[in-house]
Structure formats: structure tokens, C-alpha cells
Design a protein around this motif. Sequence first.
Motif, PDB file in Angstrom:
ATOM      1  N   ALA A 152       5.145 -12.122  -8.856  1.00  0.00           N
ATOM      2  CA  ALA A 152       5.126 -10.771  -8.287  1.00  0.00           C
ATOM      3  C   ALA A 152       4.585  -9.727  -9.251  1.00  0.00           C
ATOM      4  CB  ALA A 152       6.541 -10.373  -7.863  1.00  0.00           C
ATOM      5  N   VAL A 153       4.673  -9.962 -10.549  1.00  0.00           N
ATOM      6  CA  VAL A 153       4.375  -8.916 -11.531  1.00  0.00           C
ATOM      7  C   VAL A 153       2.919  -8.440 -11.459  1.00  0.00           C
ATOM      8  CG1 VAL A 153       3.792 -10.363 -13.543  1.00  0.00           C
ATOM      9  CG2 VAL A 153       4.945  -8.158 -13.872  1.00  0.00           C
ATOM     10  N   VAL A 154       2.001  -9.248 -10.964  1.00  0.00           N
ATOM     11  CA  VAL A 154       0.608  -8.810 -10.817  1.00  0.00           C
ATOM     12  C   VAL A 154       0.518  -7.587  -9.911  1.00  0.00           C
ATOM     13  CG1 VAL A 154       0.037 -10.359  -8.881  1.00  0.00           C
ATOM     14  CG2 VAL A 154      -1.769  -9.567 -10.430  1.00  0.00           C
ATOM     15  N   HIS A 155       1.408  -7.479  -8.925  1.00  0.00           N
ATOM     16  CA  HIS A 155       1.417  -6.329  -8.025  1.00  0.00           C
ATOM     17  C   HIS A 155       1.902  -5.070  -8.759  1.00  0.00           C
ATOM     18  CE1 HIS A 155       0.473  -8.905  -4.655  1.00  0.00           C
ATOM     19  NE2 HIS A 155       1.452  -9.711  -5.036  1.00  0.00           N
ATOM     20  N   ARG A 156       2.865  -5.244  -9.659  1.00  0.00           N
ATOM     21  CA  ARG A 156       3.346  -4.114 -10.465  1.00  0.00           C
ATOM     22  C   ARG A 156       2.224  -3.616 -11.367  1.00  0.00           C
ATOM     23  NH1 ARG A 156       5.364  -2.584 -15.303  1.00  0.00           N
ATOM     24  NH2 ARG A 156       7.204  -1.263 -15.318  1.00  0.00           N
ATOM     25  N   GLN A 157       1.554  -4.552 -12.011  1.00  0.00           N
ATOM     26  CA  GLN A 157       0.461  -4.188 -12.903  1.00  0.00           C
ATOM     27  C   GLN A 157      -0.665  -3.483 -12.151  1.00  0.00           C
ATOM     28  OE1 GLN A 157      -0.081  -8.170 -14.290  1.00  0.00           O
ATOM     29  NE2 GLN A 157       1.217  -7.883 -16.095  1.00  0.00           N
ATOM     30  N   ALA A 182       1.073  -1.551  -3.390  1.00  0.00           N
ATOM     31  CA  ALA A 182       1.183  -2.671  -4.327  1.00  0.00           C
ATOM     32  C   ALA A 182       2.572  -2.713  -4.958  1.00  0.00           C
ATOM     33  CB  ALA A 182       0.104  -2.575  -5.406  1.00  0.00           C
ATOM     34  N   PHE A 183       3.142  -1.543  -5.263  1.00  0.00           N
ATOM     35  CA  PHE A 183       4.484  -1.531  -5.849  1.00  0.00           C
ATOM     36  C   PHE A 183       5.519  -1.992  -4.835  1.00  0.00           C
ATOM     37  CE2 PHE A 183       8.367   0.122  -7.769  1.00  0.00           C
ATOM     38  CZ  PHE A 183       8.187  -0.276  -9.083  1.00  0.00           C
ATOM     39  N   TYR A 234       2.311   5.785  -9.778  1.00  0.00           N
ATOM     40  CA  TYR A 234       1.384   4.906  -9.069  1.00  0.00           C
ATOM     41  C   TYR A 234      -0.066   5.320  -9.300  1.00  0.00           C
ATOM     42  CZ  TYR A 234       5.546   4.052  -6.117  1.00  0.00           C
ATOM     43  OH  TYR A 234       6.799   3.769  -5.640  1.00  0.00           O
ATOM     44  N   ARG A 235      -0.929   4.331  -9.288  1.00  0.00           N
ATOM     45  CA  ARG A 235      -2.362   4.591  -9.208  1.00  0.00           C
ATOM     46  C   ARG A 235      -2.664   5.046  -7.775  1.00  0.00           C
ATOM     47  NH1 ARG A 235      -5.212   1.761 -13.293  1.00  0.00           N
ATOM     48  NH2 ARG A 235      -3.938   0.175 -14.312  1.00  0.00           N
ATOM     49  N   GLU A 236      -3.708   5.810  -7.608  1.00  0.00           N
ATOM     50  CA  GLU A 236      -4.101   6.179  -6.250  1.00  0.00           C
ATOM     51  C   GLU A 236      -4.487   4.920  -5.465  1.00  0.00           C
ATOM     52  OE1 GLU A 236      -7.502   8.858  -4.116  1.00  0.00           O
ATOM     53  OE2 GLU A 236      -6.597   9.645  -5.946  1.00  0.00           O
ATOM     54  N   THR A 237      -5.297   4.063  -6.090  1.00  0.00           N
ATOM     55  CA  THR A 237      -5.699   2.790  -5.490  1.00  0.00           C
ATOM     56  C   THR A 237      -5.281   1.677  -6.437  1.00  0.00           C
ATOM     57  OG1 THR A 237      -7.614   3.861  -4.477  1.00  0.00           O
ATOM     58  CG2 THR A 237      -7.650   1.451  -4.611  1.00  0.00           C
ATOM     59  N   ALA A 238      -4.629   0.664  -5.898  1.00  0.00           N
ATOM     60  CA  ALA A 238      -4.182  -0.465  -6.723  1.00  0.00           C
ATOM     61  C   ALA A 238      -5.381  -1.101  -7.413  1.00  0.00           C
ATOM     62  CB  ALA A 238      -3.461  -1.495  -5.860  1.00  0.00           C
ATOM     63  N   CYS A 239      -5.157  -1.582  -8.627  1.00  0.00           N
ATOM     64  CA  CYS A 239      -6.230  -2.167  -9.435  1.00  0.00           C
ATOM     65  C   CYS A 239      -5.861  -3.613  -9.777  1.00  0.00           C
ATOM     66  CB  CYS A 239      -6.428  -1.327 -10.694  1.00  0.00           C
ATOM     67  SG  CYS A 239      -7.814  -1.871 -11.700  1.00  0.00           S
ATOM     68  N   TYR A 240      -6.254  -4.517  -8.897  1.00  0.00           N
ATOM     69  CA  TYR A 240      -5.985  -5.947  -9.091  1.00  0.00           C
ATOM     70  C   TYR A 240      -7.098  -6.591  -9.905  1.00  0.00           C
ATOM     71  CZ  TYR A 240      -2.283  -5.941  -5.555  1.00  0.00           C
ATOM     72  OH  TYR A 240      -1.123  -5.711  -4.864  1.00  0.00           O
ATOM     73  N   PRO A 241      -6.794  -7.719 -10.562  1.00  0.00           N
ATOM     74  CA  PRO A 241      -7.875  -8.486 -11.186  1.00  0.00           C
ATOM     75  C   PRO A 241      -8.914  -8.862 -10.117  1.00  0.00           C
ATOM     76  CG  PRO A 241      -5.728  -9.337 -11.862  1.00  0.00           C
ATOM     77  CD  PRO A 241      -5.482  -8.339 -10.773  1.00  0.00           C
ATOM     78  N   ALA A 242     -10.165  -8.933 -10.502  1.00  0.00           N
ATOM     79  CA  ALA A 242     -11.250  -9.180  -9.543  1.00  0.00           C
ATOM     80  C   ALA A 242     -11.058 -10.449  -8.728  1.00  0.00           C
ATOM     81  CB  ALA A 242     -12.589  -9.224 -10.274  1.00  0.00           C
ATOM     82  N   ASP A 243     -10.409 -11.468  -9.310  1.00  0.00           N
ATOM     83  CA  ASP A 243     -10.239 -12.734  -8.595  1.00  0.00           C
ATOM     84  C   ASP A 243      -8.951 -12.813  -7.771  1.00  0.00           C
ATOM     85  OD1 ASP A 243      -8.552 -12.811 -10.795  1.00  0.00           O
ATOM     86  OD2 ASP A 243      -9.009 -14.903 -11.298  1.00  0.00           O
ATOM     87  N   HIS A 244      -8.182 -11.722  -7.718  1.00  0.00           N
ATOM     88  CA  HIS A 244      -6.935 -11.726  -6.937  1.00  0.00           C
ATOM     89  C   HIS A 244      -7.268 -11.590  -5.454  1.00  0.00           C
ATOM     90  CE1 HIS A 244      -3.056 -10.410  -5.319  1.00  0.00           C
ATOM     91  NE2 HIS A 244      -2.542 -11.060  -6.358  1.00  0.00           N
TER      92      HIS A 244
END
Length: 146
Positions: A120-125, A57-58, A35-45
Amino acid sequence: MTVEDEYTEPWPAHFSGFMELPDGYPIDLLNLVLYRETACYPADHPQAHDGLSGADAFRIYSEQSFPSFAEVGGQIVWAGRMEGMLIGPVNESWSLAFVARYPSATAFLKSVAHPDYKSAVVHRQAALKTSRLIRLKPFDPALPGG
């Protein structure tokens, strides 16, 4: 693409190799995730600025993708958290390891093509710093040659 992003999604050549393997028998997929320490979503999510952890996020990904996984007959056959490295790079660490079993490779492909999975896959990414997904063919260790 940065080095840490290179192993969060299948590379086209790896996916092609997966597609060329035989089908028609159960497969196990060994998942190793960091896991990342902090989730990294696209800016527009919508959750881009919520400050979610990678683990959070996972968890969202798992909850949202599970229906497509279960629909094709998938099941988690083992899961655990890494406690230490006995053989391997001492700097390699995993947040979670699990084995997902599918009735066939076709069932896996059907699962990841499902609309629930695709949303859902955006949350995995967003969740993962890196990962490994290893296809395994189960065998009976009690038989000669498996």
C-alpha cells in the motif's frame, strides 16, 4: 531527491532515533500530510496514468494499509482538516492531520513490516507532497508533570 520529497519517508537517522526510544507503552503518532494536486506514481505503476488526485491516492493507501494497522491494535484517536494557522509559518498548510495510536513502538514496526502495508505504501508516496510524522508519549495532563 527534491526538497518536497525529503519529508515523505523516514530518513535513516530519524528511523534509527525512533528505534532507540523506549518501548513497552502506547505511543501516538501525529501525522501531518499535504497532498499533491495530482498523484505521482512511478511510471510503471498500473495507476500512473489514471490522473488520480493526491487525496484519492491517500484514500487508497489508507484503505489498503488499515488491516495491518488494526491487526496490531492501532486506532485513529483524532483526525481533522486544517482551517488556518494561528502560530506558525503562514505559508505552511496541511491537507489532513491525525493521531494514530499504537499499543507500542514494536506494534508500529510490525504494522509497517506487514505485506499489506508494504504493497500500500506506494499510494502514500504518490499522494504526498510532504508530511510530518511525530512520535508522542501520551501522559495524563491531570497529574503533576504529566
